[in-house]
Design a protein around this motif. Structure first.
Motif, mmCIF file in Angstrom:
data_model
loop_
_atom_site.group_PDB
_atom_site.id
_atom_site.type_symbol
_atom_site.label_atom_id
_atom_site.label_comp_id
_atom_site.label_asym_id
_atom_site.label_seq_id
_atom_site.Cartn_x
_atom_site.Cartn_y
_atom_site.Cartn_z
ATOM 1 N N ILE A 97 0.769 -1.517 0.214
ATOM 2 C CA ILE A 97 0.309 0.085 -0.187
ATOM 3 C C ILE A 97 1.304 1.759 -0.168
ATOM 4 O O ILE A 97 0.342 2.320 -0.999
ATOM 5 C CB ILE A 97 -0.907 0.139 0.860
ATOM 6 C CG1 ILE A 97 -1.779 -1.180 0.581
ATOM 7 C CG2 ILE A 97 -1.709 1.359 1.670
ATOM 8 C CD1 ILE A 97 -2.703 -1.541 2.383
ATOM 9 N N LEU A 98 2.186 1.314 0.278
ATOM 10 C CA LEU A 98 2.788 2.545 0.920
ATOM 11 C C LEU A 98 3.061 2.391 -0.366
ATOM 12 O O LEU A 98 3.036 4.026 -1.380
ATOM 13 C CB LEU A 98 4.093 1.944 1.645
ATOM 14 C CG LEU A 98 4.892 2.754 2.032
ATOM 15 C CD1 LEU A 98 4.556 4.477 2.707
ATOM 16 C CD2 LEU A 98 6.845 3.214 2.860
ATOM 17 N N GLN B 19 0.320 3.058 -2.803
ATOM 18 C CA GLN B 19 -0.375 4.080 -2.233
ATOM 19 C C GLN B 19 0.383 5.370 -1.811
ATOM 20 O O GLN B 19 -0.788 6.959 -1.716
ATOM 21 C CB GLN B 19 -1.944 4.096 -1.898
ATOM 22 C CG GLN B 19 -2.999 3.085 -2.936
ATOM 23 C CD GLN B 19 -4.180 3.182 -1.590
ATOM 24 O OE1 GLN B 19 -4.930 3.762 -1.545
ATOM 25 N NE2 GLN B 19 -4.491 1.439 -2.613
ATOM 26 N N GLY B 20 1.119 5.379 -1.318
ATOM 27 C CA GLY B 20 2.024 6.405 -0.576
ATOM 28 C C GLY B 20 1.751 7.238 0.555
ATOM 29 O O GLY B 20 1.739 8.330 1.170
ATOM 30 N N PHE B 21 1.114 6.528 1.101
ATOM 31 C CA PHE B 21 0.938 6.232 2.524
ATOM 32 C C PHE B 21 1.055 5.172 3.283
ATOM 33 O O PHE B 21 0.979 3.788 3.209
ATOM 34 C CB PHE B 21 -0.663 6.975 2.687
ATOM 35 C CG PHE B 21 -1.826 6.084 2.653
ATOM 36 C CD1 PHE B 21 -2.122 5.553 3.701
ATOM 37 C CD2 PHE B 21 -2.500 6.208 0.944
ATOM 38 C CE1 PHE B 21 -3.470 4.168 2.962
ATOM 39 C CE2 PHE B 21 -3.619 6.213 0.439
ATOM 40 C CZ PHE B 21 -3.900 5.062 1.456
ATOM 41 N N LEU B 22 1.396 5.037 4.801
ATOM 42 C CA LEU B 22 1.378 3.955 5.893
ATOM 43 C C LEU B 22 0.500 4.096 6.801
ATOM 44 O O LEU B 22 0.053 4.135 7.745
ATOM 45 C CB LEU B 22 3.000 4.544 6.305
ATOM 46 C CG LEU B 22 3.739 3.251 6.798
ATOM 47 C CD1 LEU B 22 3.541 2.103 6.117
ATOM 48 C CD2 LEU B 22 4.290 3.393 7.595
ATOM 49 N N LEU C 231 -6.892 1.822 14.172
ATOM 50 C CA LEU C 231 -6.193 2.038 13.052
ATOM 51 C C LEU C 231 -5.027 3.798 13.004
ATOM 52 O O LEU C 231 -5.622 4.518 13.426
ATOM 53 C CB LEU C 231 -6.984 1.941 11.740
ATOM 54 C CG LEU C 231 -5.551 2.072 10.165
ATOM 55 C CD1 LEU C 231 -5.751 0.540 10.364
ATOM 56 C CD2 LEU C 231 -6.602 2.157 9.802
ATOM 57 N N SER C 232 -3.364 3.059 13.403
ATOM 58 C CA SER C 232 -2.399 3.620 13.698
ATOM 59 C C SER C 232 -2.537 3.567 11.598
ATOM 60 O O SER C 232 -1.949 3.340 11.209
ATOM 61 C CB SER C 232 -1.354 3.600 14.456
ATOM 62 O OG SER C 232 -0.717 2.208 14.056
ATOM 63 N N LEU C 233 -1.879 4.819 11.109
ATOM 64 C CA LEU C 233 -1.113 5.077 10.235
ATOM 65 C C LEU C 233 0.127 6.316 10.352
ATOM 66 O O LEU C 233 -0.039 7.068 10.918
ATOM 67 C CB LEU C 233 -2.330 5.227 9.053
ATOM 68 C CG LEU C 233 -3.366 6.546 9.177
ATOM 69 C CD1 LEU C 233 -4.437 6.553 7.788
ATOM 70 C CD2 LEU C 233 -4.288 6.415 10.724
ATOM 71 N N GLU C 234 0.453 6.892 8.685
ATOM 72 C CA GLU C 234 0.873 7.642 8.418
ATOM 73 C C GLU C 234 0.591 8.944 6.817
ATOM 74 O O GLU C 234 0.516 7.722 6.205
ATOM 75 C CB GLU C 234 2.579 7.565 8.528
ATOM 76 C CG GLU C 234 3.026 7.550 9.779
ATOM 77 C CD GLU C 234 4.462 7.367 9.406
ATOM 78 O OE1 GLU C 234 5.271 7.238 8.614
ATOM 79 O OE2 GLU C 234 4.988 7.352 11.282
#
Length: 166
Positions: free
Chosen positions: A58-59, A62-65, A106-109
């Motif tokens: 996904i990173l 799509q460019g996010f974690l 959910l944790s994400l960046e």
């Protein structure tokens, strides 16, 4: 009494025979065959670490974690179903999440977030800007300005946590 003694003796002999057969050890004085522990051949235990599946893919695509979660907030294709949470970011345009169950985490960046359209869940998000953490309550089924659109200085905010409940 004699019957009990014979039964006990016969049981002991049978147990010794089973043990000798299982281990390959006999009283003949020859070397015992090598025995490998069964646990080495068996699969290990499955332990849930709560890391998001395919996060690296996904990173890259799509460019996010997406980091960790409880499985009740999952990435969804925007417009694919009703009641999705829509996160708007300059870095990615729109990213959608589907909620399942009565609560989720959910944790994400996800960088450059400026707005979120809520769904039927009570949703709180945590964002970071420079060295600060800021929390926002997302309005149900309507738009909520968050991040840089809610910041008087217009600083770029990163979405780092979503918490939801019914």
């Amino acid at each position: 009494m004699r019957l009990i003694s014979r039964l006990l003796a016969a049981g002991a002999v049978a147990a010794a025979a089973v043990l000798a057969h299982a281990t390959g050890v006999t009283g003949g004085g020859t070397d015992a065959p090598a025995v490998a522990p069964v646990a080495d051949a068996a699969p290990g235990y499955a332990v849930e670490d709560f890391n998001y599946p395919q996060a690296d893919k996904i990173l890259a695509e799509q460019g996010f974690l997406l980091k960790r979660g409880d499985g009740h907030i999952v990435l969804a294709t925007c417009g694919s179903e009703p009641d999705l949470l829509e996160v708007w970011a300059r870095s990615k345009e729109k990213v959608c999440f589907r909620f399942t169950g009565n609560k989720g985490y959910l944790s994400l960046e996800l960088p450059s977030v400026y707005g979120i359209k809520g769904n039927d869940y009570n949703t709180d998000v945590t964002m970071t800007v420079e060295n600060e953490e800021k929390s926002f309550k997302v309005d149900k089924n309507s738009w909520t300005p968050v991040g840089e659109s809610a910041d008087p200085e217009g600083r770029e905010h990163m979405l780092v946590e979503i918490i939801a409940s019914k």
